[in-house]
Design an enzyme around this catalytic site. Structure first.
Site, PDB file in Angstrom:
ATOM      1  CG  HIS A  19     -11.670  -6.707 -27.054  1.00  0.00           C
ATOM      2  ND1 HIS A  19     -10.439  -7.200 -26.684  1.00  0.00           N
ATOM      3  CD2 HIS A  19     -12.570  -7.314 -26.238  1.00  0.00           C
ATOM      4  CE1 HIS A  19     -10.584  -8.060 -25.694  1.00  0.00           C
ATOM      5  NE2 HIS A  19     -11.861  -8.147 -25.408  1.00  0.00           N
ATOM      6  CE  LYS A 164     -13.376 -14.038 -21.395  1.00  0.00           C
ATOM      7  NZ  LYS A 164     -14.417 -13.855 -20.383  1.00  0.00           N
ATOM      8  CE  LYS A 166     -14.597 -12.171 -24.827  1.00  0.00           C
ATOM      9  NZ  LYS A 166     -15.784 -12.553 -24.041  1.00  0.00           N
ATOM     10  CG  ASP A 195     -16.433 -15.812 -23.177  1.00  0.00           C
ATOM     11  OD1 ASP A 195     -17.434 -16.514 -23.421  1.00  0.00           O
ATOM     12  OD2 ASP A 195     -16.492 -14.723 -22.565  1.00  0.00           O
ATOM     13  CD  GLU A 221     -16.382 -16.413 -19.616  1.00  0.00           C
ATOM     14  OE1 GLU A 221     -15.164 -16.518 -19.338  1.00  0.00           O
ATOM     15  OE2 GLU A 221     -16.969 -15.328 -19.653  1.00  0.00           O
ATOM     16  CG  ASP A 246     -20.186 -14.232 -18.699  1.00  0.00           C
ATOM     17  OD1 ASP A 246     -20.716 -13.588 -17.772  1.00  0.00           O
ATOM     18  OD2 ASP A 246     -19.483 -13.674 -19.566  1.00  0.00           O
ATOM     19  CE  LYS A 270     -18.820 -10.727 -17.441  1.00  0.00           C
ATOM     20  NZ  LYS A 270     -19.284 -10.997 -18.805  1.00  0.00           N
ATOM     21  CD  GLU A 324     -13.463 -11.664 -17.800  1.00  0.00           C
ATOM     22  OE1 GLU A 324     -12.927 -12.304 -18.703  1.00  0.00           O
ATOM     23  OE2 GLU A 324     -14.698 -11.511 -17.720  1.00  0.00           O
TER      24      GLU A 324
HETATM   25  C1  MUC Z   1     -17.476 -11.646 -21.521  1.00  0.00           C
HETATM   26  O1  MUC Z   1     -18.332 -12.271 -22.112  1.00  0.00           O
HETATM   27  O2  MUC Z   1     -16.878 -12.262 -20.668  1.00  0.00           O
HETATM   28  C2  MUC Z   1     -15.031 -10.063 -20.754  1.00  0.00           C
HETATM   29  C3  MUC Z   1     -13.776 -10.075 -21.254  1.00  0.00           C
HETATM   30  C4  MUC Z   1     -13.876  -9.781 -22.605  1.00  0.00           C
HETATM   31  O3  MUC Z   1     -12.964  -9.710 -23.414  1.00  0.00           O
HETATM   32  O4  MUC Z   1     -15.178  -9.619 -22.929  1.00  0.00           O
HETATM   33  C5  MUC Z   1     -15.938  -9.602 -21.757  1.00  0.00           C
HETATM   34  C6  MUC Z   1     -17.282 -10.176 -21.822  1.00  0.00           C
HETATM   35 MG    MG Z   2     -17.961 -14.183 -20.988  1.00  0.00          MG
END
Ligand code: MUC
Ligand code: MG
Length: 371
Positions: A19, A164, A166, A195, A221, A246, A270, A324
């Site tokens: 991941h 989402k 990354k 994000d 994000e 975040d 969170k 999420e």
């Molecule tokens: C984050 O920064 O949001 C949340 C989902 C994911 O894949 O990583 C986390 C951390």
């Molecule tokens: Mg995040």
């Protein structure tokens, strides 16, 4: 009902696939698990997760354990968890920061108290507004083709219709192209968000967010580093696409500043970064008062930690961006004998006593660094 002991375990559990985030690729996720036991032998359990050691944030697993063992434990032993709010207030006076440590301790007390009363934890937090909540998935395999395959499969399974991406690692311009390809493939059936995990500077963010907004991305994000509050305000004023805070949105004091100065216009909750479930509700209230859209965030907790988050999110009225809470699906294994349920693109709020999870202690020992 007095607390007799507290045990903290650090566990490393493999994931079903790598991941990839901006700062770290997770192949085994590290969680910190707390067990509080009362004088009658009843146990309360909770979990927080961290990402990439010290690379994502300050809350490392080793520091969480050390600070609970050394500084927080004395505030718990001999105390009645019915006063968990007062206990947490006392801890806040004696221990600065350490949000993750505070969160896991508070949640374990709530689990113990709720189990003692034979009620779900959400009943101690105001009662639930939701029986289930929308569930996003993070596409982060590091490969566009694999991400598209994964998204199509999860749409087919009715698991997720919010994805989402990354996109903080590597060339930002290539990453924008990666997002646009995924929108072209599944954008008619799913909402796509991104994000950046703080990876861009403001110039890059200006250029890339324009392209992402035009391409149909529905939320951006944490594009900038946490320190660049003013940059976040400028992006928020410039773009129509929601800009979400975040990593910058932790304590109630930080969140108040973000809300007041609009260093973003939406926020990921969170419990671990806010320092607990009660603090999460305060943060949600500040954000709600400022008209921010909320997102039920994750640090990629396993079933136990996911149930903790789901229990408090269930008591918060509106999540414009859903949640999420997909953590359990990314883990290869679990430390509970039961699992969190997912159905029709949503996570079901657990209804059992406490956080509704039954611990498999053999599994805790198997993955724990302490055994
Ligand atoms: C984050 O920064 O949001 C949340 C989902 C994911 O894949 O990583 C986390 C951390
Ligand atoms: Mg995040």
């Amino acid at each position: 009902m007095k607390i007799r002991s507290i045990d903290i375990y650090i566990l490393d559990i493999p994931t079903v696939r790598p991941h990839q985030l901006a700062m770290h690729t997770i192949v085994a996720q590290t969680i910190v698990v707390a067990r509080v036991t009362n004088e009658e032998g009843l146990e309360g359990w909770a979990e927080v997760a961290t990402i990439g050691g010290a690379s994502y944030g300050e809350g490392t697993p080793e520091a969480i354990k050390a600070n609970i063992d050394q500084y927080i434990r004395p505030h718990l032993i001999g105390k009645n968890p019915v006063y968990f709010s007062k206990i947490m207030f006392n801890i806040s006076k004696a221990v600065r920061g350490n949000q993750f440590a505070k969160a896991v301790v508070e949640a374990a007390m709530i689990d113990l108290l709720a189990k003692g009363k034979n009620v779900p934890a959400y009943e101690l937090l105001g009662g639930k507004v939701h029986d289930s909540l929308p569930l996003a998935w993070t596409l982060a395999s590091g490969d566009t083709g694999k991400d598209i395959e994964e998204a199509k499969e999860f749409l087919h399974q009715k698991r997720h219709k919010i994805f989402k991406l990354k996109i903080g690692k590597g060339d930002p311009y290539k990453n924008v192209d990666h997002v646009l390809k995924i929108i072209a493939a599944v954008g008619d059936q799913a909402r796509v968000t991104v994000d950046i995990n703080q990876a861009w500077d403001e110039t890059t963010a200006n250029y890339c967010i324009e392209a992402l907004q035009e391409g149909g991305v529905s939320m951006v994000e944490q594009p900038l580093p946490t320190w660049n509050y003013e940059g976040m305000a400028r992006l928020t004023a410039r773009f129509k696409v929601p800009i979400m805070a975040d990593e910058s949105a932790n304590s109630v004091h930080e969140v108040y500043q973000i809300a007041k100065h609009r260093y973003g216009n939406s926020m990921a909750l969170k419990p671990c970064k806010h320092g607990g479930l009660l603090e999460t509700k305060k943060v949600a209230a500040i954000a709600e008062g400022a008209g921010f859209g909320l997102y039920g965030g994750t640090m990629i907790e396993s079933s136990l930690g996911t149930a903790v988050c789901a229990s408090v999110y269930a008591t918060i009225s509106e999540f414009e961006f859903g949640t999420e809470l997909f953590g359990p699906m990314l883990f290869k294994d679990k430390i509970t004998t039961n699992d969190v349920q997912f159905e029709n693109f949503e996570i079901i709020i657990p209804d059992g006593p406490g956080f509704g999870m039954e611990i498999d202690f053999e599994k805790v020992k198997h993955y724990s660094r302490e055994y």
